[in-house]
Design a protein around this motif. Sequence first.
Motif, short mmCIF file in Angstrom:
data_model
loop_
_atom_site.label_atom_id
_atom_site.label_comp_id
_atom_site.label_asym_id
_atom_site.label_seq_id
_atom_site.Cartn_x
_atom_site.Cartn_y
_atom_site.Cartn_z
N PHE A 205 0.48 -1.79 0.29
CA PHE A 205 -0.23 0.20 -0.08
C PHE A 205 1.07 0.83 -0.08
O PHE A 205 0.73 2.22 0.19
N GLY A 206 1.73 1.39 0.17
CA GLY A 206 2.88 2.88 -0.08
C GLY A 206 3.28 2.96 1.27
O GLY A 206 2.67 2.45 2.03
N THR A 207 3.72 3.79 1.23
CA THR A 207 4.42 4.88 2.11
C THR A 207 3.57 6.59 2.15
O THR A 207 3.55 7.31 3.16
N THR A 208 3.13 6.62 0.89
CA THR A 208 2.20 7.88 1.18
C THR A 208 0.91 8.16 -0.05
O THR A 208 1.08 7.29 -0.21
N LEU A 209 0.41 9.05 0.22
CA LEU A 209 -0.81 8.96 -0.06
C LEU A 209 -1.10 8.95 -1.46
O LEU A 209 -1.85 8.05 -2.84
N ALA A 210 0.05 9.12 -2.37
CA ALA A 210 -0.13 9.25 -4.24
C ALA A 210 0.80 7.52 -4.18
O ALA A 210 -0.12 7.01 -5.68
N GLU A 211 1.15 6.81 -3.31
CA GLU A 211 1.65 5.69 -3.61
C GLU A 211 0.77 4.67 -3.46
O GLU A 211 0.19 3.52 -4.27
N TRP A 212 -0.38 4.75 -2.80
CA TRP A 212 -1.54 4.80 -1.76
C TRP A 212 -2.54 4.65 -3.87
O TRP A 212 -2.92 3.17 -3.73
#
Length: 220
Positions: A205-212
């Motif tokens: 799920f990533g580490t930032t909103l953009a990655e999410w």
Amino acid sequence: MLTIWGRKNSSNVMPVLWTADELGLTYDHKMVGGSFGGINTDTFKAMNPNMRVPVLQDGDFTLYESNAIVRHLARAHGQGSLLPDNLKEQAHADQWLDWHKTTLTGPMIDLFWRTVRCEPDQRNPDLIAQAKVATEKALALLDAHLAGRSFMVMDRLTIADIPLGTLIYRYYNIQVDHQDFKNIKAWYARLQDRPAYRKNVMIPFGTTLAEWDKLERSLV
């Protein structure tokens, strides 16, 4: 044919998909919610007026609320496996499904949204710290319960493990310092041995909103 509605990176949809796969059920999965949309329609509102995922359809039977669906699938298809035969063990399994919602979910989701679902320049360290303290206060109770146990209720996986196991993956993959919960770590390792857990819960799920957002859009 069963139909499960909901994007598979939702922490509420994951327990339903995991349960269905543990039970070896055949189902059709509809990716709706989040960036996939599809919940603000008359068709979906007729199934769940709350316009939230997951939703289960089984012929003309429709059910929403994730833990209710997990319970239903186990009662219908998992008696003696995911659903214990013994009434007292069933009651303890129900107890932990309720504890998941009343005690752990709130602070854990708060921690998740204040880190992963928030851009770095908008994060509030004090609020993150508060959410982490509240989450780990609940996890300390869970760790104490798991002392000397392989799983939550019995010596095998039951419905008691499934919603909680979903949140534990999120806890250990958020970029914060983690307390050394030895019993939870051992249980988490046992969950990771299960193909249905790896398939339905261990979704990056990533580490930032953009990655999410990018990872969500890549789901199929």
